[in-house]
Design an enzyme around this catalytic site. Structure first.
Site, PDB file in Angstrom:
ATOM      1  N   THR A  24       0.791  -1.248   0.217  1.00 17.27           N
ATOM      2  CA  THR A  24      -0.023  -0.096  -0.069  1.00 17.27           C
ATOM      3  C   THR A  24       0.729   1.328   0.060  1.00 17.27           C
ATOM      4  O   THR A  24       1.774   1.395   0.830  1.00 17.27           O
ATOM      5  CB  THR A  24      -1.059  -0.142   1.287  1.00 17.27           C
ATOM      6  OG1 THR A  24      -1.823  -1.152   1.023  1.00 17.27           O
ATOM      7  CG2 THR A  24      -1.725   1.330   1.522  1.00 17.27           C
ATOM      8  N   TYR A 179      -6.607  -8.844   7.851  1.00 18.44           N
ATOM      9  CA  TYR A 179      -7.856  -8.274   7.421  1.00 18.44           C
ATOM     10  C   TYR A 179      -9.071  -9.361   7.142  1.00 18.44           C
ATOM     11  O   TYR A 179      -8.862 -10.410   7.849  1.00 18.44           O
ATOM     12  CB  TYR A 179      -7.371  -7.700   5.979  1.00 18.44           C
ATOM     13  CG  TYR A 179      -6.322  -6.796   5.946  1.00 18.44           C
ATOM     14  CD1 TYR A 179      -6.730  -5.670   6.799  1.00 18.44           C
ATOM     15  CD2 TYR A 179      -5.211  -6.763   5.515  1.00 18.44           C
ATOM     16  CE1 TYR A 179      -5.970  -4.333   6.941  1.00 18.44           C
ATOM     17  CE2 TYR A 179      -4.262  -5.729   5.954  1.00 18.44           C
ATOM     18  CZ  TYR A 179      -4.747  -4.428   6.594  1.00 18.44           C
ATOM     19  OH  TYR A 179      -3.701  -3.452   6.744  1.00 18.44           O
TER      20      TYR A 179
HETATM   21  C1  FMN Z   1       4.687   0.588   3.018  1.00 16.26           C
HETATM   22  C2  FMN Z   1       4.126  -1.116   2.996  1.00 16.26           C
HETATM   23  C3  FMN Z   1       2.697  -1.274   2.537  1.00 16.26           C
HETATM   24  C4  FMN Z   1       2.258  -2.403   2.659  1.00 16.26           C
HETATM   25  N1  FMN Z   1       1.152  -2.864   1.974  1.00 16.26           N
HETATM   26  C5  FMN Z   1       0.674  -4.172   1.878  1.00 16.26           C
HETATM   27  C6  FMN Z   1      -0.442  -4.346   1.256  1.00 16.26           C
HETATM   28  O1  FMN Z   1      -1.418  -3.826   0.832  1.00 16.26           O
HETATM   29  N2  FMN Z   1      -0.902  -5.768   1.226  1.00 16.26           N
HETATM   30  C7  FMN Z   1      -0.016  -6.639   1.680  1.00 16.26           C
HETATM   31  O2  FMN Z   1      -0.329  -8.142   1.770  1.00 16.26           O
HETATM   32  N3  FMN Z   1       0.946  -6.541   2.445  1.00 16.26           N
HETATM   33  C8  FMN Z   1       1.347  -5.272   2.499  1.00 16.26           C
HETATM   34  N4  FMN Z   1       2.517  -4.884   3.282  1.00 16.26           N
HETATM   35  C9  FMN Z   1       3.360  -5.869   3.590  1.00 16.26           C
HETATM   36  C10 FMN Z   1       4.638  -6.543   2.892  1.00 16.26           C
HETATM   37  O3  FMN Z   1       4.024  -7.094   1.625  1.00 16.26           O
HETATM   38  C11 FMN Z   1       5.487  -7.512   3.135  1.00 16.26           C
HETATM   39  O4  FMN Z   1       4.819  -8.495   3.763  1.00 16.26           O
HETATM   40  C12 FMN Z   1       6.356  -6.712   4.362  1.00 16.26           C
HETATM   41  O5  FMN Z   1       6.994  -5.623   3.782  1.00 16.26           O
HETATM   42  C13 FMN Z   1       7.620  -7.819   4.468  1.00 16.26           C
HETATM   43  O6  FMN Z   1       8.467  -7.848   3.493  1.00 16.26           O
HETATM   44  P1  FMN Z   1       9.866  -7.242   3.372  1.00 16.26           P
HETATM   45  O7  FMN Z   1      10.798  -7.446   4.752  1.00 16.26           O
HETATM   46  O8  FMN Z   1      10.559  -7.618   2.290  1.00 16.26           O
HETATM   47  O9  FMN Z   1       9.507  -5.746   3.582  1.00 16.26           O
HETATM   48  C14 FMN Z   1       3.094  -3.682   3.158  1.00 16.26           C
HETATM   49  C15 FMN Z   1       4.477  -3.450   3.847  1.00 16.26           C
HETATM   50  C16 FMN Z   1       4.995  -1.863   3.669  1.00 16.26           C
HETATM   51  C17 FMN Z   1       6.278  -1.807   4.208  1.00 16.26           C
END
Ligand code: FMN
Length: 366
Positions: A24, A179
């Site tokens: 998001t 959610y």
């Molecule tokens: C800014 C931001 C927005 C996110 N929005 C969503 C989203 O819309 N849907 C979702 O399933 N996860 C969302 N997440 C979770 C990410 O998909 C992911 O699971 C999380 O960042 C951990 O992965 P990473 O360590 O590679 O960042 C969001 C994470 C961040 C940082």
């Protein structure tokens, strides 16, 4: 061995195994909550070297929203906006799925003309919703009636139909992160005594009704589903002793479907003290599922290559690294340093912190 950089071909054919995780970004700042060519079009195009992009969560209906300035996939204008995004990604040789989202109780009456958000049971998650007037405390939601459930199933089906029209390569059902579907799976948010609560089958029923409806409009092999089994203490979720068995039931049952993938997250918080949490999600669930398993959360290039080599996952989704490294794949290929992300601009409007992270190789910007 750069497992992340090897192609993948099972239901979906991907040029590499580096997936952009759904994120998001709250940049759909217009009356229609539609994506635009200038912002979302450019942002996703810049990241088209990923094997697969999964878009930010996109609400399937007005009722599904819980955060300001998030895009939808339920109006004509939104579909037209997404068409431009998918075209730009495809023109660069990329693939893109849209994440279909309903926040359930993580919302606020301000989004719904004063009406209560929907949830399996009338239990306040005691979280916050990001409303047009800033963060506000969540309220006790309305327990969904069977008619509400039916309508929501149709909303997902309609959104999937719109996704096809908008040119997406597939859809990911957002059944994760506290959610709506996760609220049904979890015994602390779902106290229903009808066929949607109690047993594993009942807690999962609504999700499978949605999946069955969605696959009427888009082939199963173009549908993914996301789960965060050991989510605890965030997004209003508290694990109980039946949490992991419920996810085991769901993931085993998904072997009956021919999905593009299941997308699992490792725990978002330290769950080592919680007796009924699973601390290694990919390792635990891999033996239960025969199809494509995508894993996420906290991976870097080395651990991503390792998890594929171990056989515990086929694809790895990267979130934050993709915010600040649009050319993450090229950086992996060339062993280049990664840029740090700025969390202060995760959700701010406009291009700052969004489309202005440079490519490592400036020529690629030209
Ligand atoms: C800014 C931001 C927005 C996110 N929005 C969503 C989203 O819309 N849907 C979702 O399933 N996860 C969302 N997440 C979770 C990410 O998909 C992911 O699971 C999380 O960042 C951990 O992965 P990473 O360590 O590679 O960042 C969001 C994470 C961040 C940082």
């Amino acid at each position: 061995m750069q497992n992340l950089l090897t192609p993948y071909n099972k239901n979906i054919s991907l040029k590499n195994r580096v997936v952009m995780a759904p994120m998001t970004r709250s940049r759909a700042v217009n009356d229609e909550n539609k994506p635009t060519d200038e912002l979302q079009g450019l942002y996703y195009e810049q990241r088209a070297s990923a094997g697969l992009i999964i878009t930010e969560g996109s609400q399937v209906s007005e009722r599904a929203v819980g955060y300001v300035n998030t895009p939808g996939i339920h109006t004509k204008a939104q579909v037209e906006g997404w068409k431009k995004v998918t075209k730009r990604v495809h023109d660069k040789g990329g693939k893109i799925f849209i994440q279909l989202w309903h926040v359930g109780r993580i919302s606020h009456p301000d989004f719904h003309d004063g009406e209560l958000p929907l949830a399996p049971s009338a239990i306040n998650p005691n979280e916050q919703s990001y409303t047009p007037d800033g963060f506000k405390d969540t309220v006790t939601p309305k327990e969904m009636t069977k008619a509400d459930i039916k309508t929501t199933v149709e909303d997902f089906k309609n959104a999937a139909k719109n996704a096809v029209e908008a040119g997406f390569d597939g859809v990911e059902i957002h059944s994760s992160n506290g959610y709506l579907f996760h609220q049904f799976f979890n015994g602390t948010s779902n106290k229903r005594t009808d066929e949607y609560g109690g047993s594993h089958e009942n807690k999962a029923r609504f999700f499978f009704e949605v999946l069955d409806a969605v696959k009427e409009v888009i082939p199963e092999e173009k549908i993914g589903a996301r789960f965060n089994p050991s989510l605890n203490g965030v997004f209003g979720m508290t694990m109980d002793e039946d949490t992991i068995p419920t996810f085991e039931y769901i993931i085993k049952k998904l072997n009956d479907y021919n999905l593009a993938y299941i997308h699992l997250s490792e725990p978002f918080t330290d769950v080592s003290d919680i007796p009924y949490a699973v601390t290694e999600i990919a390792k635990h669930f891999r033996p239960l599922y025969n199809g494509t398993l995508m894993i996420n959360a906290g991976f870097d290039q080395d651990s991503g290559n390792e998890v594929i080599a171990s056989g515990n996952a086929d694809l790895v989704a990267f979130g934050k690294p993709f915010i600040s490294n649009p050319d993450l794949v090229e950086r992996f290929e060339q062993g280049l340093e990664l840029a740090e992300w700025d969390k202060d601009t995760f959700y701010t409007p406009g291009k700052e912190g969004y489309t202005d992270y440079p490519m490592a190789n400036a020529k690629q910007n030209a």
